[in-house]
Design an enzyme around this catalytic site. Structure first.
Site, PDB file in Angstrom:
ATOM      1  N   LYS A   1     -11.452  -6.406   3.492  1.00 26.95           N
ATOM      2  CA  LYS A   1     -12.363  -6.791   4.490  1.00 26.95           C
ATOM      3  C   LYS A   1     -13.781  -7.638   4.112  1.00 26.95           C
ATOM      4  CE  LYS A   1      -9.688  -6.181   7.732  1.00 26.95           C
ATOM      5  NZ  LYS A   1      -8.777  -7.341   8.187  1.00 26.95           N
TER       6      LYS A   1
ATOM      7  N   TYR B   1      -5.593  -5.486  11.165  1.00 29.51           N
ATOM      8  CA  TYR B   1      -5.502  -5.932   9.762  1.00 29.51           C
ATOM      9  C   TYR B   1      -6.049  -7.378   9.427  1.00 29.51           C
ATOM     10  CZ  TYR B   1      -3.622  -7.019   5.066  1.00 29.51           C
ATOM     11  OH  TYR B   1      -3.512  -7.226   3.524  1.00 29.51           O
TER      12      TYR B   1
ATOM     13  N   TYR C   1       0.733  -1.202   0.099  1.00 30.83           N
ATOM     14  CA  TYR C   1       0.156   0.058  -0.054  1.00 30.83           C
ATOM     15  C   TYR C   1       0.780   1.164   0.128  1.00 30.83           C
ATOM     16  CZ  TYR C   1      -4.026  -2.912   1.577  1.00 30.83           C
ATOM     17  OH  TYR C   1      -5.095  -3.782   1.511  1.00 30.83           O
TER      18      TYR C   1
END
Ligand SMILES: Cc1cc2nc3c(=O)[nH]c(=O)nc-3n(C[C@H](O)[C@H](O)[C@H](O)COP(=O)(O)OP(=O)(O)OC[C@H]3O[C@@H](n4cnc5c(N)ncnc54)[C@H](O)[C@@H]3O)c2cc1C
Length: 396
Positions: free
Chosen positions: A299, A387, A203
């Site tokens: 998610k 996470y 990221y």
């Protein structure tokens, strides 16, 4: 027709629920608006939490995933001009992620449904839910149209697994529903390319905007960049996409990205959304029907699986012993995990993206938060825990 549970939607939530219910001896019929080919052609999620992997393994759905999936240990975060760092979920928690595409999961679920002769009625329209409010004496049923013929299925329960645009959530009266929503002022342009991925899912926070390097396998990379909401795929030909992607990565990572013709390109808006409660009488919502998260943190699919895990256990208990305690607790139990992931994906989105009103002050604050994360083992451990997602509450 008559069955115990009507499942609306044959996405990952609906088909997984039918599979687990079957293993507990509970009958279901699945109704799906689209064709099987359409459902199988959708390219979506690809990063599975260890809890999702466990649920698939426990239910005999991991044979192909364990051969073709790629375990990985967390997320790398980079930002302009600095060294990157790895949020290592394996070292911190002993929990590994698995890279395995949602498309492959859908294929595995359809194959399992075929093997057991599961009724999956595709290309149905005009699905409507009736007598699902739980009033005394109410007998729930679902009507639909297929091949021009009207159909009706009587049932005990209805599982609304029909995604954000489905009919199930809207079948809960507005006076009962409470919706929480945050719409982000940008979208993600995603491309698929047949090139070797970077070693880690990475990221990137950059003043030009967010970027992400992910993958599906060792020959197939998935890249994303943040784009303004009004941009269209046609605005981003390959010769504009690749230089912009590389400009957002630190130089040594950009040098490792191979440019080639992209094989899929799409733009998705970003939204956080939760509808409460997730149960109304005989109707139970699972997955995107009840909540949406921005893809930052991967998610969405994982929450669909945890909802299904809780609902399948609750229904199995009810059919086994007539005990409704887990059905009654379903909404609260599922929402604990939902809000934990909704908060994490909101936090990562806020930390890593450039908002239209981001000032130089805001950018500096983001960068120094990243600097803190990089140098604090405790902060990294907390992020790793979020996470990785909450552990499933094991009820039996
Ligand atoms: C473009 C995109 C990219 C994504 N990327 C990621 C990612 O990288 N990581 C991640 O974790 N998540 C990602 N997600 C989210 C993830 O794909 C979803 O969370 C997941 O698909 C949820 O599964 P579901 O079964 O709840 O819903 P869905 O997959 O949406 O399935 C719902 C099903 O219900 C059917 N349906 C709808 N209405 C009706 C009706 N009225 N009657 C009958 N059937 C109906 C639909 O056709 C569909 O097949 C992404 C989503 C999108 C759209």
């Amino acid at each position: 027709m008559k069955t115990q549970v009507v499942i609306v939607g044959a996405g990952p939530a609906g088909l997984l629920l039918s599979e687990i219910l079957h293993r507990h001896g509970v009958e279901s019929i699945v109704l799906e608006r689209s064709s099987r080919e359409h459902v199988l052609a959708r390219i979506r999620a690809g990063v599975l939490e260890s809890t999702t992997v466990d649920v698939l393994r426990e239910n005999g759905l991991s044979t192909r995933m364990d051969v073709e999936g790629h375990p990985h240990d967390g997320m790398r975060i980079a930002w302009a001009g600095r060294d990157s760092f790895l949020v290592d979920t394996y070292q911190t928690l002993g929990r590994r992620f698995m890279v395995y595409g949602q498309t492959a999961i859908q294929e595995d679920l359809f194959a399992a449904a075929d093997r057991r002769g599961q009724a999956v009625l595709t290309e149905v329209s005009d699905v409507l839910l009736h007598q699902h409010d739980g009033a005394p004496g109410a007998k729930p049923y679902v009507t639909y149209v297929r091949d021009g013929q009207a159909g009706r299925i009587d049932c005990d329960f209805i599982a609304g697994c029909d995604g954000f645009h489905g009919v199930s959530r809207r079948s809960i009266p507005e006076a009962v529903r409470r919706e929480y929503e945050k719409v982000y002022p940008f979208g993600w342009l995603g491309v698929m390319a047949r090139v070797k991925p970077l070693p880690d899912i990475t990221y990137v926070n950059n003043p030009r905007g967010f970027a992400l390097a992910s993958y599906r396998n060792q020959q197939l990379s998935r890249f994303y960049i943040q784009v303004p909401l009004d941009h269209k795929v046609e605005d981003w030909p390959d010769d504009r996409f690749w230089p912009e992607l590389k400009a957002r990565f630190p130089a040594e990572m950009a040098a490792a990205i191979t440019e080639t013709d992209t094989i899929e390109k799409s733009i998705a808006p970003l939204r956080s959304f939760v509808s409460e409660p997730m149960r109304y009488g005989a109707l139970f919502l699972c997955g995107d029907a009840a909540h949406i998260v921005p893809p930052t943190g991967a998610k969405g699919l994982n929450l669909a699986v945890s909802d299904v895990y809780y609902l399948s256990k609750a229904l199995a208990r009810w059919y086994r012993s007539g005990d409704a305690v887990w059905l009654d607790g379903y909404s609260a139990t599922a929402l604990r995990r939902v809000w934990s992931s909704v908060r994490t994906s909101w936090y990562l989105t806020t930390l890593l993206h450039r908002f239209p009103d981001t000032s130089e002050f805001d950018q500096k604050a983001q960068e120094y938060e990243l600097d803190y994360l990089k140098h604090s083992a405790r902060a990294q451990a907390a992020l790793a825990e979020q996470y990785a997602g909450l552990a499933l509450e094991k009820a039996d």
